[in-house]
Design a protein around this motif. Sequence first.
Motif, short mmCIF file in Angstrom:
data_model
loop_
_atom_site.label_atom_id
_atom_site.label_comp_id
_atom_site.label_asym_id
_atom_site.label_seq_id
_atom_site.Cartn_x
_atom_site.Cartn_y
_atom_site.Cartn_z
N ARG A 33 58.64 53.14 27.56
CA ARG A 33 59.47 51.93 27.69
C ARG A 33 60.96 52.25 27.68
O ARG A 33 61.73 51.66 28.43
CB ARG A 33 59.15 50.95 26.56
CG ARG A 33 57.71 50.55 26.45
CD ARG A 33 57.15 50.01 27.76
NE ARG A 33 57.84 48.79 28.15
CZ ARG A 33 57.99 48.38 29.39
NH1 ARG A 33 57.53 49.12 30.38
NH2 ARG A 33 58.61 47.25 29.67
N THR A 36 61.92 53.84 31.02
CA THR A 36 61.88 52.81 32.07
C THR A 36 63.11 51.92 32.02
O THR A 36 63.72 51.61 33.05
CB THR A 36 60.60 51.96 31.92
OG1 THR A 36 59.46 52.80 32.00
CG2 THR A 36 60.53 50.91 33.01
N ARG A 37 63.49 51.50 30.82
CA ARG A 37 64.63 50.60 30.70
C ARG A 37 65.96 51.29 30.99
O ARG A 37 66.93 50.66 31.39
CB ARG A 37 64.64 49.97 29.31
CG ARG A 37 63.50 48.97 29.13
CD ARG A 37 63.48 48.31 27.77
NE ARG A 37 62.52 47.21 27.74
CZ ARG A 37 62.33 46.42 26.70
NH1 ARG A 37 63.03 46.62 25.59
NH2 ARG A 37 61.45 45.44 26.75
N ASP A 65 57.99 49.23 36.34
CA ASP A 65 57.46 48.37 35.29
C ASP A 65 56.11 47.78 35.67
O ASP A 65 55.18 47.70 34.85
CB ASP A 65 58.45 47.24 34.99
CG ASP A 65 59.32 47.55 33.79
OD1 ASP A 65 59.01 48.50 33.06
OD2 ASP A 65 60.33 46.86 33.60
N SER A 220 62.53 40.87 31.71
CA SER A 220 62.75 42.09 32.50
C SER A 220 64.13 42.21 33.15
O SER A 220 64.74 43.29 33.08
CB SER A 220 61.65 42.21 33.57
OG SER A 220 61.83 43.38 34.33
N TYR A 344 57.01 41.39 36.11
CA TYR A 344 57.89 42.56 36.15
C TYR A 344 58.19 42.99 37.58
O TYR A 344 59.28 43.50 37.88
CB TYR A 344 57.24 43.74 35.41
CG TYR A 344 57.42 43.71 33.91
CD1 TYR A 344 58.10 42.67 33.27
CD2 TYR A 344 56.89 44.71 33.10
CE1 TYR A 344 58.25 42.65 31.90
CE2 TYR A 344 57.05 44.70 31.73
CZ TYR A 344 57.73 43.66 31.13
OH TYR A 344 57.89 43.63 29.77
#
Length: 438
Positions: A33, A36-37, A65, A220, A344
């Motif tokens: 996570r 990804t962010r 995502d 998101s 997402y």
Amino acid sequence: MAKVNRARSTSPPDGGWGWMVVAGCFLVTICTRAVTRCISIFFVDFQTYFSQDYAQTAWIHSIVDCVTMLCGLGFALCYSPAIAMVGKYFSRRKALAYGISMSGSGIGIFILAPVVQLLIEQFSWRGALLILGGFVLNLCVCGALMRPITLKDDQTTSEQNHVCRTETQGFQRASPSSTWTKEWVQTCLCGSLQQEYSFLLMSDFVVLAISVLFMAYGCSPLFVYLVPYALSIGVSHQQAAFLMSILGVIDIIGNITFGWLTDRRCLKNYQYICYLFAIGMDGLCYLCLPMLQSLPLLVPFACTFGYFDGAYVTLIPVVTAEIVGTTSLSSALGVVYFLHAVPYLVSPPIAGWLVDTTGSYTAAFLLCGFSMIFSSVLLGFARLVKKMRKTQLQFLAKESDPKLQLWTNGSVAYSVARELDQKDGESVAIAMLGSNPT
């Protein structure tokens, strides 16, 4: 390969090797996570290099995502099983365990955001992605910490499935081409699937699923557009990355403190309401974001949004377990995270299209805010209706049983009920005398 020894327990041990599982899940959330962010930090570089608008560039983050939540590919094979394993090892301190586990996302963002910006400056976006890929290989270490455990409910389900498989194999050996055997096999398989996914027919889970769709749509885009929005109002690249770090570190505090607080006796029965409150607060933060036009104003926003983001993320598994129980938690969490996939996928490009069309971030942020608020209101309304219906059923039950109703009327109830019992006894005696005249 060596056979894995499963630890056996009648109930979740709430400790022991469970803390190593928490540590493994913590590292998994950092490697999945958080990474990804942090892709949002690459947003401007991607947009410049490929010469594309906001909507087209947003597909990069949204596809990552979406695939994580949708398939059994890549991060998905690590993220959902790790979270489910924590639920197997903890019951009494489940919210705290999840809080520590999910805080890896915040810690990862706090550390990786400035590091990624530095890597981009030193090695370009290509080199930074290669280094992140090497870092993600630590998921192999996390998997080594996931020691399976068999609980009492799991043993019962496993024994039922074993009996079913044994009977099926026996029938197949006896008459492999028999129509009756094929029907039995289909019935057995359908029964196993129905038992595993019976929660899909629960009204509470259906409402939760719909709510998750709106919540996922709203949460998101911020992690995609916070850095570009900060740059658009004159904030430097380093300061924009610093905002992501603030968001990450406060996310950690939200994960751990909210998990600890909702495990206290005074809030243990209100975890569902706390979950709704956290989602609603993030929605309100979104509504205020277009009015924040400087770094000193964006810092409090990042703190507030990050805290409540960590709060409701911690409670997703707890609320799911409250609805479906521990036995089906793994499958239910898989469905819940699967439902994140489509929002997402579409929300960042839709937000980018709104930015391209209107020339402002206002419409995109407002849509996300109202989506999260609607998610909270929907769950709250469903819980209220359920409570009212339960109260109505209790009232009808009392109406249908006069003695039960009398007992709730205070000190007079006992004497009145005793008189009714005496009359019933006299009626029985008269009936017996009438049937036996001697």
